[in-house]
Design a protein around this motif. Sequence first.
Motif, short mmCIF file in Angstrom:
data_model
loop_
_atom_site.label_atom_id
_atom_site.label_comp_id
_atom_site.label_asym_id
_atom_site.label_seq_id
_atom_site.Cartn_x
_atom_site.Cartn_y
_atom_site.Cartn_z
N VAL A 562 42.46 -1.54 64.40
CA VAL A 562 43.67 -0.84 64.83
C VAL A 562 43.32 0.24 65.84
O VAL A 562 42.15 0.61 66.01
CB VAL A 562 44.40 -0.20 63.62
CG1 VAL A 562 44.92 -1.25 62.67
CG2 VAL A 562 43.49 0.79 62.89
N GLU A 564 45.16 4.12 67.57
CA GLU A 564 46.22 5.11 67.33
C GLU A 564 47.53 4.55 67.86
O GLU A 564 47.60 4.01 68.96
CB GLU A 564 45.86 6.43 67.99
CG GLU A 564 44.71 7.15 67.32
CD GLU A 564 44.46 8.52 67.93
OE1 GLU A 564 45.27 8.95 68.77
OE2 GLU A 564 43.45 9.14 67.56
N GLY A 565 48.56 4.68 67.05
CA GLY A 565 49.86 4.16 67.44
C GLY A 565 50.15 2.78 66.89
O GLY A 565 51.30 2.31 66.95
N THR A 566 49.14 2.09 66.36
CA THR A 566 49.35 0.76 65.80
C THR A 566 50.21 0.85 64.53
O THR A 566 49.95 1.70 63.66
CB THR A 566 48.00 0.09 65.45
OG1 THR A 566 47.22 -0.03 66.63
CG2 THR A 566 48.22 -1.29 64.83
N HIS A 567 51.21 -0.01 64.43
CA HIS A 567 52.00 -0.08 63.20
C HIS A 567 51.31 -1.04 62.24
O HIS A 567 50.92 -2.14 62.63
CB HIS A 567 53.42 -0.56 63.46
CG HIS A 567 54.24 -0.66 62.19
ND1 HIS A 567 54.76 0.45 61.55
CD2 HIS A 567 54.59 -1.74 61.45
CE1 HIS A 567 55.41 0.06 60.47
NE2 HIS A 567 55.33 -1.27 60.38
N THR A 569 51.15 -2.73 58.09
CA THR A 569 51.85 -3.02 56.84
C THR A 569 50.88 -2.87 55.69
O THR A 569 49.71 -3.25 55.82
CB THR A 569 52.43 -4.44 56.87
OG1 THR A 569 53.31 -4.57 57.99
CG2 THR A 569 53.18 -4.76 55.59
N SER A 591 52.44 1.24 54.40
CA SER A 591 52.97 0.84 55.71
C SER A 591 53.24 2.09 56.54
O SER A 591 53.60 3.14 56.01
CB SER A 591 54.26 0.04 55.55
OG SER A 591 54.03 -1.16 54.83
N GLY A 592 53.04 1.98 57.84
CA GLY A 592 53.27 3.13 58.70
C GLY A 592 52.58 2.97 60.04
O GLY A 592 52.21 1.86 60.44
N THR A 593 52.39 4.10 60.73
CA THR A 593 51.77 4.12 62.05
C THR A 593 50.45 4.89 61.99
O THR A 593 50.38 5.93 61.34
CB THR A 593 52.70 4.78 63.08
OG1 THR A 593 53.94 4.07 63.12
CG2 THR A 593 52.08 4.78 64.46
N LYS A 595 48.03 7.42 62.83
CA LYS A 595 48.14 8.72 63.49
C LYS A 595 46.83 9.14 64.13
O LYS A 595 46.79 9.67 65.24
CB LYS A 595 48.59 9.77 62.47
CG LYS A 595 48.64 11.19 63.03
CD LYS A 595 49.00 12.19 61.94
CE LYS A 595 48.99 13.62 62.51
NZ LYS A 595 49.26 14.62 61.43
N ILE A 614 47.38 7.50 58.29
CA ILE A 614 48.60 6.72 58.50
C ILE A 614 49.80 7.60 58.12
O ILE A 614 49.79 8.27 57.08
CB ILE A 614 48.59 5.43 57.64
CG1 ILE A 614 47.40 4.55 58.03
CG2 ILE A 614 49.90 4.67 57.81
CD1 ILE A 614 47.26 3.32 57.16
#
Length: 615
Positions: A562, A564-567, A569, A591-593, A595, A614
């Motif tokens: 991943v 930074e900014g990747t969403h 699950t 789940s989230g983004t 950070k 996250i």
Amino acid sequence: MIQTPRKLAITELALRDGHQSLLATRMRLDDMLPICEKLDAVGYWSIEAWGGATFDTCLRYLKEGPWVRLRELKKALPNTPIQMLLRGQNLLGYRHYADDVVRKFVDMASANGVDVFRVFDALNDIRNVRVAIQQVKENGKHAEGAISYTTSPVHTLEYFIDLAKSFEDLGCDTIAIKDMAGLLTPTETRELVTRLKETVNIPLHLHIHATAGLAELVQWEAVHAGCDIIDTAISPLAGGTSHAPTEGMVAAFSGTEFDTGLDLILLQEIAAYFRNIRKKYKRFESDVTGVDTRVFINQIPGGMISNLAIQLREQNASDRMDEVLDEIPKVRKDFGYPPLVTPTSQIVGTQAVLNVVSGKKYKVITNETKSYLKGLYGQPLGEINDEVRKLALGDEESITVRPADLLTNELDALTREVGDRADSLEDVLSYAMFPTIALEFFEERASGNFKPEPLEEPAAPVSPQETPMLAPTEFNITIHGEQYHIKIEGTGHQSGELRPFYVKVDNILEEVSVETLTEIVPTLDGRSIDANRASKGSKRPKARKDSDVTSPMPGRIVAIHVQEGTHVTAGDTILVVEAMKMENPVHAPVSGTVKAIYAKEGDNVNPDECLIEIE
């Protein structure tokens, strides 16, 4: 072709399995070469000096070219065949390789100095050794098929006899009984060797570890039952999880019809050398030494148990060895009773460690465990626990074909992938075995700045609570063109927010009081984090929130999936940590983004550190 004499022949293990079993494979080439002239004069049938864990350790810890080691040993041992241990389709890595890689590896090992190839498969799946044995014969070298000996409800005497026939049918020159854990008893040995001699027409070679205290008795019975060659280790590298002592077995058969003809005086000189050399490697001595009859239950092989002890120590879990040893037979049963030898010993052993350390069985499942349960290492003799298989694979089906049949030729792709970082075909093969470790080795080699693991223990902190200093203790500063030499001599006890520091300014001692208002710790990307969140001894924040991504155990990051900014699950694999030579996928807890990312590929990490935030 290497001839087996009518009298008892001996293979010396000092340069491979002896130090792999007792010293975590850490002996360096510089400590081998000075004694090679005397080793070469003994008259051994062969000297095992390559393969097993040596290839990995050379690259990972010693910063020695494994191919260079082989060539140097071949020059130093011109009169004695060099033997290696080859894991069939696994070669020296921890996965199956395509047939073109297997063939080329055997070609290059032959060209660089290997004379005897002991080829085995961890599951005794004959499909997994066929290509390697054929290629050994193509190179005109000695092919020794090895039976991975074990005991279980499904491993019978008739099974081992049939396996030996299969090795003979493949054209092997000798057959080895490879008792990697030391499970054979004298009675079982006499029965097994007698039946094998009645069944096959090629010489028998016995390899047994001394863990259970029976190695000498087993070898005595084996030789009298017809065994032609035995493996021994010079006495300073014998016993415990290693092997029967060379000098002891030479003396035992001296004057009998099995007299080896080897010179005990010369062997004593060699023993004196290794007795002194072993002292240099005190740091790597296993905590598990001497006779340990628990091996009849846990079946841990000699080469693994010293590494397992060190790995547990690195996780601050040395006191949990007994729990791990109790867990291993349970995992082995779940996995269909595989013989415990590389790589299955690492797969089962690592899974047992994870079951113990994580506090829940199969909470963390390595990629290698998933591959094993899918059938990508071959077919175990026993039945695999369906519940464990479903935990690891879900609804994914296992395979039944030879695992390598699913692989397309990969040597050309590996060559392109490593590119000009490889200087030779040998480098490409090293990269195939251990990509991350090999690239690090190539970079250090190119810079001329190898950083081998030190022989000495790292210095301990003054107290367990003391954290590493985040600032220099001696330096020069320049103020308005005037230079001052500053040296911090020490610090006193903190009172409230004030702490006294004793500082020499141009050699004049001063006491200054420092009131801490805030502290920052730089991160890898140049940002800063609150020092109160910093993990001990690390520049990463401590994991505090359920959404913080952490490693299940100390290890090295081999992949980050991943940015930074990747969403993500919950449940997504977002990074992979290598620990105990196994790869452990790390999943998003929520789940989230993404950070922030506080680590990069190649970093060593600890379980209390936040690697990815996250939100």
